[in-house]
Structure formats: structure tokens, C-alpha cells
Scaffold this active site. Structure first.
Site, PDB file in Angstrom:
ATOM      1  N   GLU A   1       8.965  -3.180   1.041  1.00 51.48           N
ATOM      2  CA  GLU A   1       8.636  -3.805   2.326  1.00 51.48           C
ATOM      3  C   GLU A   1       9.801  -4.623   2.874  1.00 51.48           C
ATOM      4  O   GLU A   1       9.627  -5.431   3.773  1.00 51.48           O
ATOM      5  CB  GLU A   1       7.379  -4.668   2.187  1.00 51.48           C
ATOM      6  CG  GLU A   1       6.161  -3.843   1.801  1.00 51.48           C
ATOM      7  CD  GLU A   1       4.856  -4.591   1.984  1.00 51.48           C
ATOM      8  OE1 GLU A   1       4.841  -5.692   2.551  1.00 51.48           O
ATOM      9  OE2 GLU A   1       3.828  -4.046   1.555  1.00 51.48           O
TER      10      GLU A   1
ATOM     11  N   LYS B   1      -6.766  -4.519   7.106  1.00 56.39           N
ATOM     12  CA  LYS B   1      -5.894  -3.340   7.158  1.00 56.39           C
ATOM     13  C   LYS B   1      -6.717  -2.194   7.734  1.00 56.39           C
ATOM     14  O   LYS B   1      -7.601  -1.658   7.035  1.00 56.39           O
ATOM     15  CB  LYS B   1      -5.450  -2.962   5.744  1.00 56.39           C
ATOM     16  CG  LYS B   1      -4.465  -3.914   5.076  1.00 56.39           C
ATOM     17  CD  LYS B   1      -4.320  -3.528   3.604  1.00 56.39           C
ATOM     18  CE  LYS B   1      -3.099  -4.123   2.946  1.00 56.39           C
ATOM     19  NZ  LYS B   1      -3.122  -3.902   1.460  1.00 56.39           N
TER      20      LYS B   1
END
Ligand code: PGA
Ligand code: ZN
Length: 402
Positions: free
Chosen positions: A179, A311
Site C-alpha cells: 500500500e 469497504k
């Protein structure tokens, strides 16, 4: 595409540390592209899904999503794929916003939608995102004392930069993780916390006051049936051992948020941890709650967690995460809209965070264009709002009431 010509486009993300309760990310399997190709999911979009939704009113998001949920008919969207359905769901929202002549966040949240989220930004990667080099998945910072979103990013950039310099000096810098956070070569998990505090100080900020630490333990990755195996330190802990370790860290470091401190199958551990620290810090359920309204209600009844990670691809439509956020507000939980480790240039989640007024956004680190695209989108939105923009600061943290 709408009859009037308005077009929407979207890309579904993917996760590496997925919760077992997530919608299916449908891949082809077999040998080509290591089995990761998505021909079947694309075929499901252009064939059955298109047949079912063409001719319906795309401005009615719940209707479009409901049609796809019914067409799939399985709890985890295993027939059509959560990735296929989510991409259509998000593209529909973009097309509807374009047809209405509005940015997506205004289409979702009305003309009063003006809340810029507090960004939660990764400085070190770990866990499944860095070859399990450290057990903990995300070492992040938040800048609650910043005056606005853009300044929070400025501060984060300085901390990120200084963390990289410190690691280089210490010989613990190995590159960049999934990430965008630094890929560390630490010998203990706590070394990461020490270095993060030093990076905050070196960047010129007061730890805990201006810049604080957030963690995503992602404990489902190394814990099951009440046994947690910390590979880095060759330790096996039970649920209470994990709670004691994390509570110790909270005492020694300026930590204000911990995500998935226990595994997804450890609701009792979540409840015990929340009882111990939930009035002081944010206890976030990711794999534990999988963006699902029913699980949020159940967790609230048990006193497990006080914040939900949102999410969209854990569910596979936009209607279901919105229901999860409504459930969170009902039970007094806070929320954090979150990206996945496998991201793209798609910026829809930024609009969801602002349009739904969630108040927090987690997108990974301050590097790599799939991350920067989202931070930049939020900066553009803040600029477009001008003096009407409100920065969430620490006003939207989860806290349990005593
Ligand atoms: P994932 O990581 O996308 O690999 O699940 C993000 C997170 O755990 O929050
Ligand atoms: Zn997580």
C-alpha cells in the site's frame, strides 16, 4: 450509460488480507495470469447483469443493486462475483451523478455534503502486505490537529519522508510495501512504534497531540480459535495475551485507533478489548464486521468494537455498505471508508466518505498513484468547496460510552 448520454465508469478493488465473510472476488482460476484473470466476471457484466439492468432507472441505486443481488441470489455473490456487481453498482452511481450534473459526493449527500474526512495514512506496511516481515499489517498516522485536509496531507508527507530517512540510517529500509508504506526490517513489532514516534518528532510534530498513531493489527491473519502466533517474535498468545500486549502499547505510545485487534472469530476478545480501552481509543472492526449491517448490530449488542471499516467490495454493491453505515450511526459506532491493498486509479470511495459524511478515510500510504489519486481527489473537492469545507479533525472518532 444513461438514455440521455451520461456515462459512468468504475473499477472494483481487491484485498490480500480478506475477511472470510466477504463477497467473492471472482477470478478465472486455471493457469493464465496465475489464475487471477477476470474474464468470467467481465462476461457476467456484459451478459446477465446488462440484460437485467438495461432499461431500469439508474438514478434509483437501490433498485439497480437489488436487481443484481437477486440475480446473483447467493449470500457472498459467488455466482456473478462481488467484483462484477460492485463495478456496475459504482458505475451506475457515477452515471447518475453525471446525468444530474453534480459531482458524485453531492449526488450522494446533497448540496450540504461538506465534511472532509480525517485521513488515516500508512507509514510502514507489514503483515500480508510486506511478506509478513512484521506481524502487524498497518502502522498509520492521523493528523487530528491539522486545520484542513490538505494540511493533514502535508504533515503526513513530512512524517513519511522522515520515517524513510530514519529507517535508512538504521539499516531497516527494504523498499515499499503493497500500500506504499515503507517495507521494514524490524526485529520486533514494537520497534516500528518507537521509530514512528521518532519520525513524528523529527518531522517537527508533537506525538499524540498533533500527530497520533493508528494500527491495523489484521489479527485474523495470524490468529484463529483464540491462538495468536506472532512470527517475528516467535510468540504464541491467547486472546487475553493479545489484549495485554496491545493495552501495554497504548500506554507507551500515542495510539488513538486499533483495527482488528483480535481475529474475526474472536467476538469475546473484541468485547473484552473494547471494555478495556474503548472509552479512550477507537476500536475498529474490519474482517470482524465485513461492512455488514447485521454484524454491526450484533457487535453493538456485545459491546464489541465502536467503529466500522467500510469497504464496498466486502459486500459488492453501494447499497449494502450504505446500510452498514446507517446501522453504525444507529448503534453509535463511528466509520472509516477504506480502500483495499489491491487498488486502482478509481476514486469512488473518496466521494462515498464525503457524500455519506463518514468523517474518516483510509487509503494506504502517501506513495503510489493508486493511493495518491484518492488523496488528490479529496484535495480537489476541498478546493472546490472553498470556505464551506469542514475538516473532520478528531470529531468523528469512535468512542465507547461508559
Ligand atoms: P486488505 O487490507 O485490502 O488486504 O484487506 C486492508 C485492510 O486490512 O484494512
Ligand atoms: Zn484491516
Amino acid at each position: 450509460m444513461f438514455a440521455g448520454g451520461a456515462v459512468g465508469r468504475a473499477i472494483a478493488p481487491a484485498g490480500a488480507s480478506t475477511g472470510s465473510g466477504e463477497a467473492l472476488d471472482l477470478r478465472d482460476g486455471g493457469t493464465a495470469f496465475g489464475g487471477y484473470d477476470v474474464t468470467k466476471a467481465v462476461e457476467n457484466v456484459v451478459d446477465p447483469i446488462a440484460d437485467a439492468v438495461i432499461g431500469r432507472d439508474g438514478a434509483n441505486q437501490a433498485d439497480i443493486d437489488g436487481i443484481m443481488i437477486a440475480l446473483d441470489g447467493t449470500p457472498a455473490k459467488t455466482k456473478l462475483g462481488g467484483n462484477a456487481i460492485l463495478a456496475v453498482s459504482m458505475a451506475t452511481a457515477h452515471a447518475a451523478a453525471a446525468a444530474a450534473g453534480k459531482p458524485l459526493y453531492r449526488h450522494l449527500g446533497g448540496d450540504g455534503a461538506n465534511l472532509l474526512p480525517l485521513p488515516q495514512i500508512q507509514i510502514f506496511g507489514g503483515g500480508a502486505h510486506a511478506g509478513r516481515r512484521v506481524d502487524i499489517q498497518d502502522f498509520l498516522i492521523v493528523c487530528p490537529a491539522a486545520n484542513n485536509f490538505a494540511q493533514a496531507l502535508d504533515w503526513t508527507a513530512e512524517v513519511y519522508r522522515h520515517a524513510g530517512i530514519l529507517m535508512k540510517e538504521a539499516g531497516t529500509l527494504q523498499g515499499v510495501a503493497d500500500e506504499g508504506g515503507w517495507w521494514p526490517a524490524f526485529t520486533t513489532n514494537e520497534q516500528a512504534l518507537e521509530m514512528l514516534v521518532r519520525a513524528i518528532e523529527r518531522a517537527g510534530f508533537r506525538p499524540g497531540e498533533q500527530v497520533a498513531i493508528a494500527l491495523d493489527i489484521a489479527a485474523s491473519e495470524f490468529g484463529r480459535d483464540g491462538v495468536y502466533t506472532l512470527g517475528l517474535e516467535s510468540k504464541k498468545l491467547d486472546s487475553q495475551g493479545m489484549i495485554d500486549m496491545l493495552t501495554g502499547w497504548i500506554g507507551r505510545y500515542p495510539i488513538i485507533s486499533i483495527e482488528d485487534p483480535l481475529a474475526e472469530d474472536d467476538a469475546a476478545g473484541f468485547a473484552a478489548f473494547t471494555a478495556a480501552v474503548g472509552d479512550r481509543i477507537q476500536v475498529v472492526g474490519d474482517d470482524f464486521l465485513v461492512t455488514e449491517a447485521a454484524r454491526i448490530h450484533a457487535a453493538a449488542r456485545q459491546g464489541a468494537a465502536n467503529t466500522v471499516l467500510i469497504k464496498p467490495n466486502q459486500r459488492g454493491t453501494l447499497t449494502e455498505p450504505l446500510a452498514a453505515w446507517e446501522a453504525a450511526k444507529e448503534v453509535g459506532f463511528a466509520g472509516i471508508v477504506s480502500a483495499r491493498s489491491g487498488e486502482t486509479e478509481d476514486v469512488t470511495i473518496v466521494h462515498l466518505a464525503i457524500g455519506w459524511g463518514v468523517g474518516q478515510l483510509k487509503v494506504g500510504s502517501f506513495a503510489r498513484s493508486e493511493r495518491m489519486a484518492k488523496w488528490n481527489e479529496a484535495i480537489r473537492i476541498e478546493e472546490a468547496m472553498g470556505h464551506t469545507a469542514r475538516f473532520a479533525g478528531d470529531g468523528y472518532f469512535g468512542r465507547s460510552k461508559r
